[in-house]
Design a protein around this motif. Structure first.
Motif, mmCIF file in Angstrom:
data_model
loop_
_atom_site.group_PDB
_atom_site.id
_atom_site.type_symbol
_atom_site.label_atom_id
_atom_site.label_comp_id
_atom_site.label_asym_id
_atom_site.label_seq_id
_atom_site.Cartn_x
_atom_site.Cartn_y
_atom_site.Cartn_z
ATOM 1 N N ARG A 1 7.416 24.566 21.425
ATOM 2 C CA ARG A 1 7.627 24.291 19.990
ATOM 3 C C ARG A 1 7.466 25.567 19.179
ATOM 4 N NH1 ARG A 1 5.052 18.892 20.251
ATOM 5 N NH2 ARG A 1 3.072 19.914 19.837
ATOM 6 N N SER A 2 6.454 26.329 19.506
ATOM 7 C CA SER A 2 6.207 27.567 18.781
ATOM 8 C C SER A 2 7.322 28.589 19.035
ATOM 9 C CB SER A 2 4.831 28.091 19.218
ATOM 10 O OG SER A 2 4.730 29.448 18.990
ATOM 11 N N LEU A 3 7.758 28.703 20.283
ATOM 12 C CA LEU A 3 8.835 29.658 20.592
ATOM 13 C C LEU A 3 10.149 29.253 19.927
ATOM 14 C CD1 LEU A 3 8.140 30.375 24.377
ATOM 15 C CD2 LEU A 3 7.791 31.937 22.458
ATOM 16 N N LYS A 4 10.398 27.939 19.861
ATOM 17 C CA LYS A 4 11.651 27.481 19.246
ATOM 18 C C LYS A 4 11.645 27.717 17.736
ATOM 19 C CE LYS A 4 14.779 25.147 20.875
ATOM 20 N NZ LYS A 4 16.170 25.603 21.202
ATOM 21 N N GLU A 5 10.458 27.842 17.149
ATOM 22 C CA GLU A 5 10.408 28.219 15.738
ATOM 23 C C GLU A 5 10.798 29.680 15.570
ATOM 24 O OE1 GLU A 5 6.837 27.349 13.562
ATOM 25 O OE2 GLU A 5 6.902 25.250 14.214
ATOM 26 N N ASP A 6 10.341 30.513 16.491
ATOM 27 C CA ASP A 6 10.645 31.950 16.409
ATOM 28 C C ASP A 6 12.065 32.269 16.891
ATOM 29 O OD1 ASP A 6 8.108 32.357 15.471
ATOM 30 O OD2 ASP A 6 7.271 32.878 17.429
ATOM 31 N N TYR A 7 12.530 31.502 17.865
ATOM 32 C CA TYR A 7 13.862 31.746 18.447
ATOM 33 C C TYR A 7 14.629 30.421 18.488
ATOM 34 C CZ TYR A 7 10.984 35.575 20.333
ATOM 35 O OH TYR A 7 10.102 36.608 20.487
ATOM 36 N N PRO A 8 15.066 29.943 17.326
ATOM 37 C CA PRO A 8 15.668 28.595 17.278
ATOM 38 C C PRO A 8 16.916 28.465 18.143
ATOM 39 C CG PRO A 8 15.452 29.547 15.053
ATOM 40 C CD PRO A 8 15.032 30.599 16.023
ATOM 41 N N GLN A 9 17.590 29.584 18.362
ATOM 42 C CA GLN A 9 18.842 29.538 19.119
ATOM 43 C C GLN A 9 18.610 29.591 20.621
ATOM 44 O OE1 GLN A 9 17.431 32.053 17.814
ATOM 45 N NE2 GLN A 9 17.730 33.836 19.119
ATOM 46 N N ALA A 10 17.387 29.790 21.048
ATOM 47 C CA ALA A 10 17.120 29.983 22.478
ATOM 48 C C ALA A 10 17.309 28.695 23.269
ATOM 49 C CB ALA A 10 15.707 30.523 22.678
ATOM 50 N N SER B 1 10.606 23.281 39.981
ATOM 51 C CA SER B 1 10.264 22.008 40.645
ATOM 52 C C SER B 1 10.308 20.784 39.729
ATOM 53 C CB SER B 1 8.887 22.064 41.336
ATOM 54 O OG SER B 1 8.860 23.087 42.302
ATOM 55 N N PHE B 2 10.971 20.905 38.580
ATOM 56 C CA PHE B 2 11.239 19.716 37.765
ATOM 57 C C PHE B 2 12.475 19.997 36.916
ATOM 58 C CE2 PHE B 2 10.033 20.957 33.469
ATOM 59 C CZ PHE B 2 9.189 22.039 33.686
ATOM 60 N N ASP B 3 13.015 18.946 36.326
ATOM 61 C CA ASP B 3 14.251 19.061 35.554
ATOM 62 C C ASP B 3 13.930 19.371 34.087
ATOM 63 O OD1 ASP B 3 16.711 18.878 34.415
ATOM 64 O OD2 ASP B 3 17.138 16.837 35.117
ATOM 65 N N CYS B 4 14.338 20.530 33.636
ATOM 66 C CA CYS B 4 14.029 20.967 32.263
ATOM 67 C C CYS B 4 14.884 20.275 31.209
ATOM 68 C CB CYS B 4 14.154 22.480 32.149
ATOM 69 S SG CYS B 4 12.844 23.334 33.030
ATOM 70 N N GLN B 5 15.742 19.362 31.640
ATOM 71 C CA GLN B 5 16.510 18.572 30.680
ATOM 72 C C GLN B 5 15.579 17.845 29.709
ATOM 73 O OE1 GLN B 5 19.896 18.549 30.399
ATOM 74 N NE2 GLN B 5 19.602 17.330 28.552
ATOM 75 N N GLU B 6 14.400 17.472 30.165
ATOM 76 C CA GLU B 6 13.465 16.767 29.278
ATOM 77 C C GLU B 6 13.162 17.589 28.021
ATOM 78 O OE1 GLU B 6 8.968 17.046 30.410
ATOM 79 O OE2 GLU B 6 10.016 16.884 32.314
ATOM 80 N N TYR B 7 13.088 18.900 28.168
ATOM 81 C CA TYR B 7 12.802 19.744 27.004
ATOM 82 C C TYR B 7 14.047 19.951 26.153
ATOM 83 C CZ TYR B 7 8.337 20.514 29.254
ATOM 84 O OH TYR B 7 7.118 20.322 29.826
ATOM 85 N N ARG B 8 15.189 20.045 26.790
ATOM 86 C CA ARG B 8 16.423 20.158 25.993
ATOM 87 C C ARG B 8 16.630 18.894 25.167
ATOM 88 N NH1 ARG B 8 17.952 22.890 30.783
ATOM 89 N NH2 ARG B 8 19.007 21.094 31.685
ATOM 90 N N ASP B 9 16.358 17.740 25.776
ATOM 91 C CA ASP B 9 16.464 16.474 25.043
ATOM 92 C C ASP B 9 15.490 16.463 23.869
ATOM 93 O OD1 ASP B 9 18.347 15.614 26.810
ATOM 94 O OD2 ASP B 9 16.989 14.335 27.972
ATOM 95 N N TYR B 10 14.288 16.895 24.136
ATOM 96 C CA TYR B 10 13.249 16.892 23.106
ATOM 97 C C TYR B 10 13.696 17.708 21.898
ATOM 98 C CZ TYR B 10 8.735 17.768 20.886
ATOM 99 O OH TYR B 10 7.715 17.851 19.980
ATOM 100 N N PHE B 11 14.204 18.904 22.140
ATOM 101 C CA PHE B 11 14.561 19.781 21.024
ATOM 102 C C PHE B 11 15.906 19.429 20.408
ATOM 103 C CE2 PHE B 11 11.195 22.292 22.988
ATOM 104 C CZ PHE B 11 10.424 22.540 21.865
ATOM 105 N N SER B 12 16.805 18.846 21.158
ATOM 106 C CA SER B 12 18.060 18.445 20.523
ATOM 107 C C SER B 12 17.779 17.321 19.546
ATOM 108 C CB SER B 12 19.095 18.040 21.572
ATOM 109 O OG SER B 12 18.676 16.876 22.240
ATOM 110 N N GLY B 13 16.851 16.442 19.870
ATOM 111 C CA GLY B 13 16.461 15.381 18.955
ATOM 112 C C GLY B 13 15.798 15.927 17.708
ATOM 113 N N SER B 14 14.830 16.831 17.886
ATOM 114 C CA SER B 14 14.062 17.298 16.738
ATOM 115 C C SER B 14 14.891 18.237 15.870
ATOM 116 C CB SER B 14 12.769 17.967 17.183
ATOM 117 O OG SER B 14 13.039 19.137 17.899
ATOM 118 N N SER B 15 15.851 18.955 16.483
ATOM 119 C CA SER B 15 16.638 19.869 15.660
ATOM 120 C C SER B 15 17.584 19.090 14.759
ATOM 121 C CB SER B 15 17.417 20.852 16.543
ATOM 122 O OG SER B 15 18.443 20.190 17.213
ATOM 123 N N VAL B 16 18.063 17.943 15.217
ATOM 124 C CA VAL B 16 18.912 17.107 14.372
ATOM 125 C C VAL B 16 18.114 16.602 13.168
ATOM 126 C CG1 VAL B 16 20.141 14.911 14.249
ATOM 127 C CG2 VAL B 16 20.461 16.395 16.221
#
Ligand SMILES: [Zn+2]
Length: 148
Positions: A102-111, A128-143
């Motif tokens: 969350r903190s990094l996405k504030e500094d680098y929103p396009q990352a 060893s896990f699918d990082c889609q969970e984080y992409r989903d999380y941020f695509s939701g919050s960025s909208v």
């Protein structure tokens, strides 16, 4: 500031029932990279303790061909007791990781957030896990968070 368009998540590829502390990581990377310190920018131990292991302004050593424009994060673990790839994130590590992202996405929103294994030419299970969970999380919050 260095332009960062990618956040790469790694595991230490060590067994969940054996410690791999930040000091052990440092010794390992110093041996491997010729005393240039830890290749990741952040490391999260099993108890959720977050270490900044490299200044964000410095290019890391964690993802060949992708280091110049990325931030590298690693969590301790990623292998089960038998040494097989497994999502061994503890609840404390999950909490520390999402707070850091969350903190990094504030500094680098396009990352973009990718697991190491999603990069082209990588033939391992890391992290060893699918990082889609984080992409989903941020695509939701960025909208929800878009003002303009
Ligand atoms: Zn990795």
């Amino acid at each position: 500031m260095r332009s960062v368009n990618l956040i790469v998540i790694h595991c230490s590829a060590t067994r969940c029932n054996r410690r791999f502390t930040v000091d052990m990581l440092k010794a390992c990377h110093n041996a491997r990279f010729g005393n240039k310190g830890i290749g990741y920018h952040y490391y999260i131990e099993r108890d959720g303790h977050l270490y900044q292991t490299r200044d964000e302004s410095l290019v890391g050593m964690h993802a060949r061909h992708y280091n110049a424009h990325s931030i590298g994060i690693c969590y301790e673990g990623g292998l089960n007791e038998r040494g097989q790839a497994a999502d061994t994130r503890t609840p404390e590590q999950r909490a520390a990781l999402i707070a850091l992202l969350r903190s990094l996405k504030e500094d680098y929103p396009q990352a973009e957030i990718l697991g190491h294994r999603e990069l082209e030419g990588v033939h391992k299970e890391c992290p060893s896990f699918d990082c889609q969970e984080y992409r989903d999380y941020f695509s939701g919050s960025s909208v929800r968070g878009t003002a303009s």
